[in-house]
Design a protein around this motif. Structure first.
Motif, PDB file in Angstrom:
ATOM      1  N   THR A  62       0.868  -1.175   0.000  1.00 39.97           N
ATOM      2  CA  THR A  62       0.000   0.000   0.000  1.00 39.97           C
ATOM      3  C   THR A  62       0.911   1.233   0.000  1.00 39.97           C
ATOM      4  O   THR A  62       2.130   1.108   0.143  1.00 39.97           O
ATOM      5  N   ALA A  63       0.293   2.412  -0.105  1.00 32.03           N
ATOM      6  CA  ALA A  63       1.099   3.645  -0.096  1.00 32.03           C
ATOM      7  C   ALA A  63       1.741   3.897   1.265  1.00 32.03           C
ATOM      8  O   ALA A  63       2.596   4.771   1.397  1.00 32.03           O
ATOM      9  N   SER A  64       1.349   3.117   2.286  1.00 31.77           N
ATOM     10  CA  SER A  64       1.940   3.311   3.618  1.00 31.77           C
ATOM     11  C   SER A  64       3.169   2.430   3.852  1.00 31.77           C
ATOM     12  O   SER A  64       3.767   2.462   4.930  1.00 31.77           O
ATOM     13  N   GLU A  65       3.518   1.650   2.829  1.00 35.62           N
ATOM     14  CA  GLU A  65       4.694   0.759   2.962  1.00 35.62           C
ATOM     15  C   GLU A  65       5.961   1.591   3.222  1.00 35.62           C
ATOM     16  O   GLU A  65       6.151   2.646   2.634  1.00 35.62           O
ATOM     17  N   ARG A  66       6.794   1.078   4.109  1.00 39.89           N
ATOM     18  CA  ARG A  66       8.019   1.801   4.473  1.00 39.89           C
ATOM     19  C   ARG A  66       9.249   0.906   4.332  1.00 39.89           C
ATOM     20  O   ARG A  66       9.163  -0.309   4.530  1.00 39.89           O
ATOM     21  N   SER A  67      10.357   1.545   4.034  1.00 38.67           N
ATOM     22  CA  SER A  67      11.626   0.823   3.951  1.00 38.67           C
ATOM     23  C   SER A  67      12.687   1.554   4.773  1.00 38.67           C
ATOM     24  O   SER A  67      12.657   2.786   4.892  1.00 38.67           O
ATOM     25  N   PHE A  68      13.607   0.785   5.312  1.00 39.13           N
ATOM     26  CA  PHE A  68      14.766   1.378   5.992  1.00 39.13           C
ATOM     27  C   PHE A  68      15.892   1.522   4.969  1.00 39.13           C
ATOM     28  O   PHE A  68      16.306   0.538   4.347  1.00 39.13           O
ATOM     29  N   VAL A  69      16.338   2.732   4.789  1.00 37.43           N
ATOM     30  CA  VAL A  69      17.427   3.018   3.843  1.00 37.43           C
ATOM     31  C   VAL A  69      18.543   3.702   4.627  1.00 37.43           C
ATOM     32  O   VAL A  69      18.283   4.598   5.430  1.00 37.43           O
ATOM     33  N   MET A  70      19.764   3.262   4.394  1.00 41.28           N
ATOM     34  CA  MET A  70      20.891   3.823   5.153  1.00 41.28           C
ATOM     35  C   MET A  70      22.038   4.148   4.203  1.00 41.28           C
ATOM     36  O   MET A  70      22.490   3.283   3.441  1.00 41.28           O
ATOM     37  N   ILE A  71      22.481   5.399   4.274  1.00 38.20           N
ATOM     38  CA  ILE A  71      23.704   5.760   3.558  1.00 38.20           C
ATOM     39  C   ILE A  71      24.857   5.347   4.465  1.00 38.20           C
ATOM     40  O   ILE A  71      24.934   5.749   5.631  1.00 38.20           O
ATOM     41  N   LYS A  72      25.709   4.495   3.959  1.00 35.41           N
ATOM     42  CA  LYS A  72      26.785   3.920   4.765  1.00 35.41           C
ATOM     43  C   LYS A  72      27.934   4.931   4.913  1.00 35.41           C
ATOM     44  O   LYS A  72      27.944   5.974   4.244  1.00 35.41           O
ATOM     45  N   PRO A  73      28.908   4.622   5.770  1.00 32.96           N
ATOM     46  CA  PRO A  73      29.970   5.615   6.040  1.00 32.96           C
ATOM     47  C   PRO A  73      30.692   6.121   4.796  1.00 32.96           C
ATOM     48  O   PRO A  73      31.092   7.287   4.740  1.00 32.96           O
ATOM     49  N   ASP A  74      30.843   5.262   3.778  1.00 35.62           N
ATOM     50  CA  ASP A  74      31.542   5.728   2.567  1.00 35.62           C
ATOM     51  C   ASP A  74      30.712   6.757   1.808  1.00 35.62           C
ATOM     52  O   ASP A  74      31.257   7.696   1.221  1.00 35.62           O
ATOM     53  N   GLY A  75      29.387   6.608   1.852  1.00 36.94           N
ATOM     54  CA  GLY A  75      28.517   7.602   1.207  1.00 36.94           C
ATOM     55  C   GLY A  75      28.581   8.937   1.919  1.00 36.94           C
ATOM     56  O   GLY A  75      28.636   9.998   1.283  1.00 36.94           O
TER      57      GLY A  75
END
Ligand code: IDP
Ligand code: MG
Length: 214
Positions: free
Chosen positions: A61-74
């Motif tokens: 659904t439009a309420s779906e969520r994801s965990f996104v992480m920019i790692k130390p190199d980013g």
């Protein structure tokens, strides 16, 4: 003792979240917080969630969520803004963001499924190098699958050139970014890195247009 208390608090939070039928009716939205070295409140993730709606919203659904992480190199390469822009420009909603220098315990818990891999010790060392990661929760239709496509294949050599890894990375050991690979892992990871009180509830101006199915 602390871990146990944190786990039960996190679980309570997640259950309270899960039981809310109408997100629009939720209490005041929390401001987005970004600050170097922000503490991570819940080390033990809430896993036993009930019902279709978890701390990762409702799948498909439009309420779906994801965990996104920019790692130390980013972070170190100063491409945080460019990466965030991709998700924002596509129309996804930034629900939470913070800069964190992960502890060894947090890094090990996050990557616990890879504990038997030969690269695991180096991976933990890299994530806990002292350079912050940018932990985020993004929301919207198909964000889990789409997020993985936008991030690209684990090995940058195989990543689509238009993906984050395909554009910015060359080595699997320094591949810039993480994104949840399924709804269960999104639930686990969001609960591990964030308290429910850190997740904002708001509607971006063009949300209805962007998420519409017809
Ligand atoms: P993912 O990040 O695409 O989900 P996973 O297989 O879950 O890929 O691996 C997690 C992270 O572990 C990768 O993003 C990468 O940083 C690291 N990693 C995976 N495979 C290797 C490897 O063969 N050598 C070094 N590091 C690796
Ligand atoms: Mg993975």
């Amino acid at each position: 003792m602390f871990a146990k208390l944190a786990a039960s608090a996190a679980l309570r939070n997640a259950r309270a979240f899960a039981s809310r039928a109408a997100p629009a009716a939720r209490a005041s939205a929390m401001p987005l917080a970004i600050g170097a070295g922000a503490a991570v409140a819940a080390f033990a993730a809430p896993l036993a969630l009930e019902g279709p709606r978890t701390i990762a919203g409702e799948y498909k659904t439009a309420s779906e969520r994801s965990f996104v992480m920019i790692k130390p190199d980013g972070t170190s390469r100063q491409i945080v803004g460019k990466i965030i822009d991709r998700f924002e420009s596509r129309g996804y909603k930034l629900v939470a963001i913070k800069s964190v220098v992960p502890s060894e315990e947090l890094a090990k818990t996050h990557y616990k499924d890879l504990a038997s891999k030969p690269f695991y010790p180096a991976l933990v060392k890299y994530i806990t190098s002292g350079t912050p990661v940018i932990a985020m929760v993004w929301e919207g239709k198909d964000i889990i699958r789409q997020g993985r496509r936008m991030v690209g294949a684990t090995n940058p050599l195989e990543a689509d050139p238009g993906s984050v890894r395909g554009q910015y990375a060359v080595s699997v050991g320094r591949n810039i970014i993480h994104a949840s690979d399924g709804f269960d892992s999104a639930t686990h990871e969001i609960g591990l890195w964030f308290n429910e009180s850190e997740l904002a509830e708001y509607e971006p101006a063009a949300w209805g247009q962007i998420m519409a199915d017809n």
